[in-house]
Design an enzyme around this catalytic site. Structure first.
Site, PDB file in Angstrom:
ATOM      1  N   ASP A 199     -12.579  -6.662   0.177  1.00  0.00           N
ATOM      2  CA  ASP A 199     -13.398  -7.558   1.018  1.00  0.00           C
ATOM      3  C   ASP A 199     -14.076  -8.622   0.157  1.00  0.00           C
ATOM      4  O   ASP A 199     -14.091  -9.808   0.496  1.00  0.00           O
ATOM      5  CB  ASP A 199     -14.412  -6.780   1.869  1.00  0.00           C
ATOM      6  N   TYR A 201       2.179   1.374   5.319  1.00  0.00           N
ATOM      7  CA  TYR A 201       3.517   0.950   5.735  1.00  0.00           C
ATOM      8  C   TYR A 201       4.527   2.088   5.618  1.00  0.00           C
ATOM      9  O   TYR A 201       5.712   1.873   5.829  1.00  0.00           O
ATOM     10  CB  TYR A 201       4.000  -0.211   4.854  1.00  0.00           C
ATOM     11  N   ASP A 220      -0.125  -7.671   1.853  1.00  0.00           N
ATOM     12  CA  ASP A 220       0.400  -8.460   2.961  1.00  0.00           C
ATOM     13  C   ASP A 220      -0.668  -9.425   3.471  1.00  0.00           C
ATOM     14  O   ASP A 220      -0.429 -10.614   3.657  1.00  0.00           O
ATOM     15  CB  ASP A 220       0.834  -7.507   4.080  1.00  0.00           C
ATOM     16  N   LYS A 254      -9.866  -0.643  -2.306  1.00  0.00           N
ATOM     17  CA  LYS A 254     -11.074  -0.314  -1.547  1.00  0.00           C
ATOM     18  C   LYS A 254     -11.464   1.105  -1.991  1.00  0.00           C
ATOM     19  O   LYS A 254     -11.669   2.008  -1.168  1.00  0.00           O
ATOM     20  CB  LYS A 254     -10.743  -0.398  -0.036  1.00  0.00           C
TER      21      LYS A 254
END
Ligand code: NAD
Length: 361
Positions: free
Chosen positions: A224, A124, A248, A191
């Protein structure tokens, strides 16, 4: 005692849900003097700026705002003013609680998860280069010639930035939030198996800071895996801390666990300023239709009242939202088992039912 608060109705369904929240605050007896300001396309049209200085000045002065959603064009046009506002005011922590309210359309009961999302960086950051931008070609050339990677020509590039400073303050904020709200666990979501430097940094800072908060169980999940675990066993989760983009996405997933975006409130918190807004966007197709669920914005208003230490008024609002949802009479279409149920009511009618309950306690 009265408070002065900046009010940004926003666009799309924003003005309708913000009006609903005002009705409920008024019913709670807390007196607020609203200072209405523009943001986004409307502000551009009337004041020549997407994020006008007078809107920022009002929020800086009042230190508080209630905000409706603001539309961002998809894939073209101006950058998100929602992101711009958070950056301009350094509202670094986005707190998004997802708590079961007894909605009959919800797949689970007793979900109680709080998403703490870093609000200022990551993908972002807004550093992007289009596929035909000469700077993208320059970067591609450097990367290919430096044997750093092999990129095709005409590749668009976005920067993912994770800094020590921003990671430290959001992770510390999340631990402090967990302590103050008597929560037990804080999970860092990342991640880092793939993004070894950016998410790797976020994760290593998490465990470093966790040493200062032994009373909170520190965990970590790859994003995930977390997505699947949330759907299978949402009860296992307590507070989550995430970089901006995962935050988000996962907060929308958590909204889905409790019955939808119409029920998910949010707060953007900085050092001295706080801006409260629902998780959902401007739902343009419902603009002016008195259709969408006002509860997310009403619950955001309750978070604002808690921030002002008006705890009893906030408690009444939360209770009233819950009671109206449980009765399932004066609720919007999204809270009916059949979304075409003709007995569903409009935004204003649901807000009035909540306001009546608030007054009755
Ligand atoms: P959205 O949240 O507006 O809508 C997603 C889905 O949820 C739609 O089906 C919508 O009808 C439904 N929905 C949303 N709010 C609801 C409510 N209160 N009650 C019942 N159903 C509701 O997301 P989107 O369609 O991806 O985005 C629309 C616009 O909103 C875009 O321009 C986006 O950039 C903007 N947006 C703004 C904010 C913000 O202002 N903070 C946040 C998210 C999206």
């Amino acid at each position: 005692m009265s408070y002065r608060v900046t009010l940004i109705p926003g666009d799309g369904v924003g003005p309708e849900v913000v009006e609903a929240a005002k009705i409920c605050i008024e019913a709670s007896g807390v007196e607020i003097i609203w200072e209405e300001k523009l943001l986004g396309a409307q502000a551009q049209e009337k004041l020549g700026s997407l994020i006008p200085e007078e809107t920022l000045a009002s929020i800086r002065k009042n230190k508080l705002a209630l905000k409706g959603p603001v539309t961002t064009p998809v894939g073209k046009g101006f950058r998100s003013v929602n992101v711009g506002l958070r950056k301009a005011l350094d509202l670094y922590a986005n707190v998004r609680p997802a708590k079961s309210l007894g909605a009959c359309n919800s797949k689970y009961d007793n979900v109680d998860i709080v998403v703490v999302r870093e609000n200022t960086e990551d993908l972002y950051a807004g550093i992007e280069f289009d596929f035909n931008d000469p700077f993208a070609s320059f970067l591609i050339d450097k990367i290919n010639k430096g044997n750093i990677g092999k990129l095709s020509e005409n590749t668009a590039i976005s920067f993912k930035t994770i800094s020590k400073k921003a990671s430290e303050r959001i992770i510390r904020f999340a631990f402090e939030y967990a302590i103050q709200n008597k929560r037990k666990k804080l999970a860092c979501v990342h991640k880092a198996n793939i993004l070894k430097f950016t998410d790797g940094l976020f994760l290593s800072i998490f465990y470093e800071i966790a040493k200062d908060y032994k009373e909170i169980e520190a965990q970590d999940y790859i994003v995930d895996n977390l997505s699947m675990q949330l759907v299978l066993r949402p009860y296992n989760f307590d507070v989550l801390v995430l970089p901006n983009l995962y935050g988000d996405i996962i907060s929308d997933l958590c909204a889905g666990l409790i019955g939808g975006l119409g029920l998910a409130p949010g707060a953007n918190i900085g050092q001295t300023i706080a801006v409260f807004e629902p998780v959902h966007g401007s739902a343009p197709k419902y603009t002016g239709k008195n259709k969408v669920n006002p509860a997310a914005t009403i619950l955001s208003a309750a978070l604002l009242l808690k921030h002002l230490q008006e705890n009893e008024a906030a408690r009444k609002i939360e209770q009233a939202v819950k009671d109206v949802i449980k009765e399932n009479k004066s609720v919007t279409y999204d809270l009916k088992l059949n979304r075409d149920d003709p007995s569903s009511v409009g935004t204003l009618e649901m807000a009035e039912a909540i306001a009546d309950k608030i007054k009755s306690y």
